[in-house]
Motif scaffolding. Structure first.
Motif, mmCIF file in Angstrom:
data_model
loop_
_atom_site.group_PDB
_atom_site.id
_atom_site.type_symbol
_atom_site.label_atom_id
_atom_site.label_comp_id
_atom_site.label_asym_id
_atom_site.label_seq_id
_atom_site.Cartn_x
_atom_site.Cartn_y
_atom_site.Cartn_z
ATOM 1 N N MET A 1 0.858 -1.191 0.000
ATOM 2 C CA MET A 1 0.000 0.000 0.000
ATOM 3 C C MET A 1 0.893 1.239 0.000
ATOM 4 O O MET A 1 1.640 1.470 0.947
ATOM 5 C CB MET A 1 -0.924 -0.014 1.214
ATOM 6 N N ASN A 2 0.817 1.994 -1.086
ATOM 7 C CA ASN A 2 1.677 3.167 -1.239
ATOM 8 C C ASN A 2 0.863 4.439 -1.005
ATOM 9 O O ASN A 2 -0.123 4.691 -1.682
ATOM 10 C CB ASN A 2 2.283 3.179 -2.647
ATOM 11 N N PHE A 3 1.294 5.247 -0.048
ATOM 12 C CA PHE A 3 0.558 6.458 0.292
ATOM 13 C C PHE A 3 1.131 7.697 -0.395
ATOM 14 O O PHE A 3 0.631 8.795 -0.191
ATOM 15 C CB PHE A 3 0.544 6.671 1.805
ATOM 16 N N GLU A 4 2.175 7.525 -1.186
ATOM 17 C CA GLU A 4 2.767 8.650 -1.896
ATOM 18 C C GLU A 4 2.020 8.903 -3.197
ATOM 19 O O GLU A 4 1.779 7.964 -3.968
ATOM 20 C CB GLU A 4 4.239 8.382 -2.192
ATOM 21 N N PRO A 5 1.632 10.157 -3.483
ATOM 22 C CA PRO A 5 0.976 10.449 -4.765
ATOM 23 C C PRO A 5 1.895 10.109 -5.939
ATOM 24 O O PRO A 5 3.107 10.279 -5.857
ATOM 25 C CB PRO A 5 0.711 11.962 -4.695
ATOM 26 N N THR A 6 1.296 9.625 -7.000
ATOM 27 C CA THR A 6 2.065 9.346 -8.203
ATOM 28 C C THR A 6 2.460 10.664 -8.872
ATOM 29 O O THR A 6 1.943 11.738 -8.538
ATOM 30 C CB THR A 6 1.255 8.512 -9.195
ATOM 31 N N GLU A 7 3.332 10.573 -9.845
ATOM 32 C CA GLU A 7 3.749 11.773 -10.572
ATOM 33 C C GLU A 7 2.560 12.439 -11.259
ATOM 34 O O GLU A 7 2.435 13.666 -11.260
ATOM 35 C CB GLU A 7 4.805 11.394 -11.608
ATOM 36 N N ARG A 8 1.664 11.628 -11.817
ATOM 37 C CA ARG A 8 0.483 12.173 -12.498
ATOM 38 C C ARG A 8 -0.469 12.828 -11.493
ATOM 39 O O ARG A 8 -1.027 13.894 -11.761
ATOM 40 C CB ARG A 8 -0.222 11.064 -13.266
ATOM 41 N N GLN A 9 -0.669 12.197 -10.343
ATOM 42 C CA GLN A 9 -1.536 12.781 -9.322
ATOM 43 C C GLN A 9 -0.989 14.121 -8.847
ATOM 44 O O GLN A 9 -1.737 15.094 -8.692
ATOM 45 C CB GLN A 9 -1.667 11.814 -8.141
ATOM 46 N N GLN A 10 0.305 14.184 -8.612
ATOM 47 C CA GLN A 10 0.918 15.433 -8.173
ATOM 48 C C GLN A 10 0.819 16.503 -9.256
ATOM 49 O O GLN A 10 0.593 17.682 -8.960
ATOM 50 C CB GLN A 10 2.389 15.200 -7.825
ATOM 51 N N TYR A 11 0.986 16.079 -10.504
ATOM 52 C CA TYR A 11 0.964 17.027 -11.611
ATOM 53 C C TYR A 11 -0.357 17.771 -11.664
ATOM 54 O O TYR A 11 -0.392 19.013 -11.721
ATOM 55 C CB TYR A 11 1.203 16.280 -12.925
ATOM 56 N N TRP A 12 -1.466 17.045 -11.627
ATOM 57 C CA TRP A 12 -2.778 17.693 -11.724
ATOM 58 C C TRP A 12 -3.130 18.442 -10.444
ATOM 59 O O TRP A 12 -3.664 19.550 -10.489
ATOM 60 C CB TRP A 12 -3.853 16.663 -12.065
ATOM 61 N N ARG A 13 -2.821 17.848 -9.290
ATOM 62 C CA ARG A 13 -3.091 18.547 -8.018
ATOM 63 C C ARG A 13 -2.335 19.866 -7.966
ATOM 64 O O ARG A 13 -2.900 20.905 -7.581
ATOM 65 C CB ARG A 13 -2.673 17.662 -6.842
ATOM 66 N N ASP A 14 -1.071 19.838 -8.327
ATOM 67 C CA ASP A 14 -0.251 21.050 -8.234
ATOM 68 C C ASP A 14 -0.697 22.105 -9.245
ATOM 69 O O ASP A 14 -0.627 23.317 -8.963
ATOM 70 C CB ASP A 14 1.222 20.711 -8.442
#
Length: 428
Positions: free
Chosen positions: A1-14
């Motif tokens: 179980m990985n709790f770190e956002p993926t690169e794509r998740q961070q990209y859109w959130r940011d």
């Protein structure tokens, strides 16, 4: 179980976060000024300006389902957004929740989001061309007419609005209220839920139909304030439908399919509210912490009084727990579908607004008399969050659903023994 956002998740959130901090937050004062001027039911210019900017940058229609989730009617891909998953969108929606009008800037505000999903999943090509396209372009807005004043609408099978076939038209008669969005001058259409066959099986009586808001026989009786807030220009309206005639082609999916559409619509809508609610709670906590450190009482800064240390700590714990539950629900919706994730959706729908209400209430207390004024936005935030314990199903309905699923896991066997969770193994 990985709790770190993926690169794509961070990209859109940011991208969403940066746009809000750079463009939306600096214009909150402009929004308040324009909102206070002239007619209450109007288009607010700064919102349109921000919409054009967000659209130009491609931060637009983020809620639309990925291309793999095909329409129930056709397989066209011409009405898609960036293709974010529920989990990816959850992180973006939390950022939008920090400022009340931010979600509209990205064309991601209710009830349009739910209505667009209905057209996307259940609409014909002609219906999509006529209504989904202008909604996705942000050219018009819409309303959803389901709740009624004369019945307990927590049970949607109670609705009494009639949708009766008459040649090439349907005739609609009924009274709806809490029709959110109908106060906006850009609101051109409403999706109406009513009954086409009162004698059919309980969940096959309802249908949904698209109704122009300017059709003859549609009367907006009044707007319904929430704790005194009119929520203009959005508004929540009570509407009378008196022999409103609409073309038969406006029916969605078919007669008797309304309850099915409602279930498909409300699942994503419920969790969208919860995503934004986490952002609301974060803003309230930030205001509370700043206020507590800026004031003194009884010889020391207020934040050094132990009662406030306890409240702030509890707020941070509750936000983190709620966010994890929300992300779990979103992730399950992506991986196993809304139906399998229904318990998680129900749990977050109960948890999120109650969590936010407690934190907002503590923030109000921290601000003293200012907290119940309009100066800090906390009273209005409380009013909005309180409605979410009712909107898209009251707490009691979701709790009932959660409990029934829990009882089913531990139902007695025919031999009289109870089934334990260990006996059942992985239930979801």
């Amino acid at each position: 179980m990985n709790f770190e956002p993926t690169e794509r998740q961070q990209y859109w959130r940011d991208r969403v976060r940066d746009f809000i901090e750079t463009n939306v937050r600096p214009n909150t004062g402009t929004y308040a000024e324009q909102d206070a001027q002239g007619d209450r039911w109007k288009v607010i210019p700064i919102v349109e300006d921000m919409k054009a900017k967000a659209k130009a940058q491609g931060i637009w229609n983020l809620f639309m389902p990925p291309q793999g989730q095909l329409s129930h009617v056709d397989d066209t891909f011409e009405f898609d957004g960036p293709g974010l998953t529920n989990l990816e969108y959850a992180l973006c929606a939390e950022e939008m929740g920090r400022i009340g009008w931010a979600s509209e800037v990205f064309n991601c505000s209710a009830p349009d989001t739910g209505n667009m999903e209905v057209f996307h999943r259940y609409g014909t090509r002609a219906q999509k061309d006529r209504w989904l396209k202008p909604l996705m372009e942000g050219e018009i807005r819409s309303a959803f007419l389901m709740t009624e004043p004369d019945v307990a609408s927590s049970d949607a099978t109670n609705i009494e609005t009639r949708i009766e076939r008459d040649g090439d038209h349907y005739v609609i008669n009924g009274r709806k209220w809490w029709s959110s969005g109908a106060g906006d001058p850009r609101c051109k259409i409403a999706i109406v839920m009513g009954k086409t066959d009162f004698g059919a099986q309980r969940h096959a009586q309802q249908s949904m139909i698209v109704m122009p808001l300017d059709a003859e026989g549609v009367t907006i009786e009044r707007h319904l304030p929430v704790f005194g807030y009119d929520d203009a220009p959005h508004g929540h309206m009570e509407i009378t439908l008196d022999n409103v005639r609409v073309p038969a082609d406006n029916l969605l999916l078919g007669e008797g399919r309304g309850f099915e559409i409602a279930q498909g619509r409300l699942g994503p809508g419920r969790i969208h509210h919860c995503m934004r609610t986490i952002g609301v709670a974060e803003e309230a906590l930030a205001k509370m912490c700043r206020r507590l450190q800026a004031r003194e009482a009884f010889g020391k800064p207020i934040y050094k009084h132990s009662v406030w240390e306890e409240r702030v700590a509890r707020a941070r714990i509750d936000i983190e727990m709620t966010r994890l539950l929300c992300l779990k629900a979103a992730d399950m919706m992506d991986k196993v579908g809304n139906k399998t994730a229904k318990q998680e959706i129900a749990m977050i729908k109960v948890q999120a607004p109650n969590m936010a209400l407690k934190i907002i209430d503590d923030a109000i207390q921290a601000h003293g008399g200012g907290g119940v004024s309009n100066d800090y936005g906390l009273a209005k935030a409380y009013a909005h969050q309180r409605t979410l314990r009712l909107a898209d199903g009251p707490d009691e309905v979701h709790a009932r659903s959660i409990a029934r699923m829990e009882f089913a896991k531990h139902a007695p066997r025919p031999d009289g023994d109870a089934v334990s969770s260990g006996d059942m193994g992985a239930t979801r």
